[in-house]
Design a protein around this motif. Structure first.
Motif, PDB file in Angstrom:
ATOM      1  N   THR A 210      -0.205 -12.851  -5.790  1.00  0.00           N
ATOM      2  CA  THR A 210       0.471 -11.587  -5.461  1.00  0.00           C
ATOM      3  C   THR A 210      -0.317 -10.875  -4.361  1.00  0.00           C
ATOM      4  OG1 THR A 210       1.384 -11.367  -7.673  1.00  0.00           O
ATOM      5  CG2 THR A 210       1.131  -9.319  -6.414  1.00  0.00           C
ATOM      6  N   SER A 211       0.404 -10.394  -3.342  1.00  0.00           N
ATOM      7  CA  SER A 211      -0.256  -9.653  -2.253  1.00  0.00           C
ATOM      8  C   SER A 211       0.392  -8.288  -2.076  1.00  0.00           C
ATOM      9  CB  SER A 211      -0.128 -10.406  -0.928  1.00  0.00           C
ATOM     10  OG  SER A 211      -0.815 -11.617  -1.005  1.00  0.00           O
ATOM     11  N   VAL A 212      -0.430  -7.318  -1.740  1.00  0.00           N
ATOM     12  CA  VAL A 212       0.038  -5.972  -1.442  1.00  0.00           C
ATOM     13  C   VAL A 212      -0.550  -5.574  -0.101  1.00  0.00           C
ATOM     14  CG1 VAL A 212       0.188  -3.597  -2.279  1.00  0.00           C
ATOM     15  CG2 VAL A 212      -0.238  -5.419  -3.891  1.00  0.00           C
ATOM     16  N   THR A 213       0.296  -5.108   0.817  1.00  0.00           N
ATOM     17  CA  THR A 213      -0.225  -4.596   2.086  1.00  0.00           C
ATOM     18  C   THR A 213      -0.031  -3.088   2.100  1.00  0.00           C
ATOM     19  OG1 THR A 213       0.358  -6.682   3.134  1.00  0.00           O
ATOM     20  CG2 THR A 213      -0.141  -4.823   4.610  1.00  0.00           C
ATOM     21  N   GLU A 214      -1.143  -2.381   2.286  1.00  0.00           N
ATOM     22  CA  GLU A 214      -1.092  -0.919   2.224  1.00  0.00           C
ATOM     23  C   GLU A 214      -0.593  -0.325   3.534  1.00  0.00           C
ATOM     24  OE1 GLU A 214      -3.794   1.262  -0.288  1.00  0.00           O
ATOM     25  OE2 GLU A 214      -5.314  -0.188   0.314  1.00  0.00           O
ATOM     26  N   LEU A 215       0.071   0.806   3.410  1.00  0.00           N
ATOM     27  CA  LEU A 215       0.494   1.561   4.587  1.00  0.00           C
ATOM     28  C   LEU A 215      -0.742   2.226   5.204  1.00  0.00           C
ATOM     29  CD1 LEU A 215       3.141   2.453   6.007  1.00  0.00           C
ATOM     30  CD2 LEU A 215       3.155   4.452   4.511  1.00  0.00           C
ATOM     31  N   GLN A 216      -1.538   2.805   4.340  1.00  0.00           N
ATOM     32  CA  GLN A 216      -2.825   3.383   4.731  1.00  0.00           C
ATOM     33  C   GLN A 216      -3.808   3.024   3.619  1.00  0.00           C
ATOM     34  OE1 GLN A 216      -1.587   7.449   4.852  1.00  0.00           O
ATOM     35  NE2 GLN A 216      -1.254   7.433   7.056  1.00  0.00           N
ATOM     36  N   VAL A 217      -5.071   2.877   3.959  1.00  0.00           N
ATOM     37  CA  VAL A 217      -6.058   2.491   2.945  1.00  0.00           C
ATOM     38  C   VAL A 217      -6.170   3.589   1.886  1.00  0.00           C
ATOM     39  CG1 VAL A 217      -8.494   1.951   2.553  1.00  0.00           C
ATOM     40  CG2 VAL A 217      -7.332   1.088   4.598  1.00  0.00           C
ATOM     41  N   SER A 218      -6.044   3.197   0.617  1.00  0.00           N
ATOM     42  CA  SER A 218      -6.212   4.149  -0.485  1.00  0.00           C
ATOM     43  C   SER A 218      -7.405   3.711  -1.325  1.00  0.00           C
ATOM     44  CB  SER A 218      -4.944   4.183  -1.345  1.00  0.00           C
ATOM     45  OG  SER A 218      -4.785   2.935  -1.996  1.00  0.00           O
ATOM     46  N   ARG A 219      -7.787   4.514  -2.296  1.00  0.00           N
ATOM     47  CA  ARG A 219      -8.979   4.218  -3.090  1.00  0.00           C
ATOM     48  C   ARG A 219      -8.924   2.783  -3.619  1.00  0.00           C
ATOM     49  NH1 ARG A 219      -8.581   9.192  -6.925  1.00  0.00           N
ATOM     50  NH2 ARG A 219      -7.655   9.976  -5.030  1.00  0.00           N
ATOM     51  N   ASP A 220     -10.090   2.105  -3.585  1.00  0.00           N
ATOM     52  CA  ASP A 220     -10.100   0.674  -3.923  1.00  0.00           C
ATOM     53  C   ASP A 220     -10.839   0.407  -5.235  1.00  0.00           C
ATOM     54  OD1 ASP A 220     -12.710   1.133  -3.164  1.00  0.00           O
ATOM     55  OD2 ASP A 220     -12.827  -0.518  -1.742  1.00  0.00           O
TER      56      ASP A 220
END
Ligand SMILES: O=C(O)C1=C[C@@H](OP(=O)(O)O)[C@@H](O)[C@H](O)C1
Ligand SMILES: C=C(OP(=O)(O)O)C(=O)O
Length: 434
Positions: A189-199
């Protein structure tokens, strides 16, 4: 009947002075309980935040059959692996916690259980379609009011397949829900963020022995990985420290040291913005050893100037905007906050509540579709204000009350227990409240 709490706060004459430690990070505490609950072996959590939101997460995991011992900020989780989770016999109550309902939904989506989740009247207004849509794409049978837009949510989990999802909004809760579902899906499963959020989810999964691949804004996780119990040292919550970083900057004659604060780059927007406004903040003793970095923060009062806050910075300080708005009322010039439409779907519509409540105290704040325009150098006066059940608004108003002439009465101040149950005790160690 719910009692309405009223907290009185008066102007502090001698500034905020002293050394404090803020309670554990809320985001990290939630994740430690959830991941410890599906890991094999004994997970120990030190520095856990015993705030109402994280206690809701513990209560939900207990309903799922996980044995959890919690005494103040110490937690032991008797993990027997994900297959030991059992179907809850009653509705899972998440209280006021968006993080609990969204992350737990992701976790439950991958498991062959039926569950129903709901929360308080604030949760009932917050959008759930942001998680329901991707989780349905993975094969989850999931529903909620208005075709899954709102709570209560029902989940009939299991049998998931992976997806490659481009996020339409910046949200660590959505990213985390998908990654937690991906943990029990077939494929990667992959998720591409719109903007970097807390990791924090990515870091903590790694601490529990899971392989997570990161490539810029894309995070991938292969399914069917198991977690091994570990010890989690939770840093102090920078979102709680933020109230004292701002207070120390704008309340004359202040000098505060805050020990052991989490300084993960995805969360330190508050330090960057206050420094850009002219604040005097010193970061010392940075410790990078742990899976999350810690440091001590020292702030002394300084004259602030206005700034503009927008774009990629917003997710790095999303929860700090109410207290940044207060700081901006004391700065030279006009501060503009934009691209922050997400504030409308927090515990309250924080664009409206910040402006409404601070304007009662004499501030001059205008609302826009996605932010705030804050006119600086406005003297504040005591007033009868209201948290509207929003912990961050309550704490921001308490700091405003320490700055304002006369007395400020904060209605619904009990909301603060959601993320900082000892907030007024900390305040009393720094200044005279009444
Ligand atoms: O993942 C988390 O722990 C959180 C993510 C943020 O929400 P969004 O994911 O909705 O931006 C933040 O506002 C919230 O307080 C905690
Ligand atoms: C938005 C917040 O939390 P949650 O989404 O977990 O309710 C917050 O703590 O400010």
């Amino acid at each position: 009947m719910k009692l309405v709490t009223l907290q009185a706060v008066r102007k502090t004459e001698n500034g905020f002075n002293g050394t404090i430690a803020v309670p554990g990070d809320k985001s990290i505490s939630h994740r430690a309980i959830m991941l410890g609950g599906i890991a094999k072996g004994k997970t120990v959590v030190k520095g856990f935040l015993p705030g109402e939101d994280c206690l809701s997460t513990i209560a939900c995991l207990r309903q799922l059959g996980v044995n959890i011992l919690q005494e103040g900020d110490y937690v032991e989780i008797d993990g027997k692996g994900v297959e030991q989770l059992r179907e809850p016999e009653a509705v899972l109550e998440v209280g006021n916690s968006g993080t609990t309902i969204r992350l737990l939904s992701g976790l439950l989506a991958g498991l062959p259980l039926y569950a129903c989740l709901q929360g308080d009247s604030s949760i009932a207004k917050r959008p759930m379609n942001r998680i329901v849509e991707p989780l349905r794409l993975m094969g989850t049978k999931m529903d909620g009011r208005q075709d899954g837009k709102y709570t209560p949510l029902t989940i009939n989990g299991g049998g998931l397949h992976s997806i490659d999802y481009a996020m339409p909004i910046a949200s660590a809760q959505v990213k985390s829900a998908i990654l937690l579902a991906g943990l029990h899906a077939t494929g990667t499963t992959s998720v591409t963020e719109l903007q970097v959020s807390r990791d924090h989810t990515e870091r903590m999964l790694e601490a529990f022995g899971v392989t997570v691949h990161r490539n810029g804004k894309k995070v991938s996780i292969a399914g069917k990985q198991s977690l091994t119990a570990t010890t989690i040292n939770v840093p102090g919550d920078i979102s709680s420290a933020a109230f004292f970083l701002a207070a120390g900057s704008i309340i004359p004659n202040s000098n505060i040291t805050i020990q052991g604060v989490g300084v993960n780059q995805t969360r330190t927007g508050i330090i960057d913005v206050l420094e850009r406004m002219g604040a005097s903040i010193t970061v010392t003793g940075e410790d990078e050893q742990s899976f999350e970095p810690f440091a001590d923060l020292k702030v002394i009062s300084a004259p602030l100037k206005a700034t503009e806050i927008a774009g990629e910075l917003i997710p790095r300080l999303i929860d700090e905007i109410p207290i940044i708005a207060l700081a901006a009322t004391q700065a030279e010039g006009t501060t503009i906050i934009k691209d922050a439409g997400e504030l409308k779907v927090k515990e309250t519509n924080r664009i409206d509540t910040v402006a409404k409540e601070l304007n009662k105290m004499g501030a001059h704040i205008e609302t826009t579709a996605d932010g705030l325009i804050i006119h600086g150098k406005t003297p504040l006066k005591g007033a009868h204000v209201n948290s509207h059940g929003d912990h961050r608004i309550g704490m921001m108003l308490a700091i405003a009350g320490c700055l304002a002439d006369g007395e400020t009465l904060i209605e619904n101040s009990e909301a603060i227990k959601v993320s900082y149950p000892t907030f007024f005790e900390t305040l009393r160690t720094l200044c005279e409240l009444n």
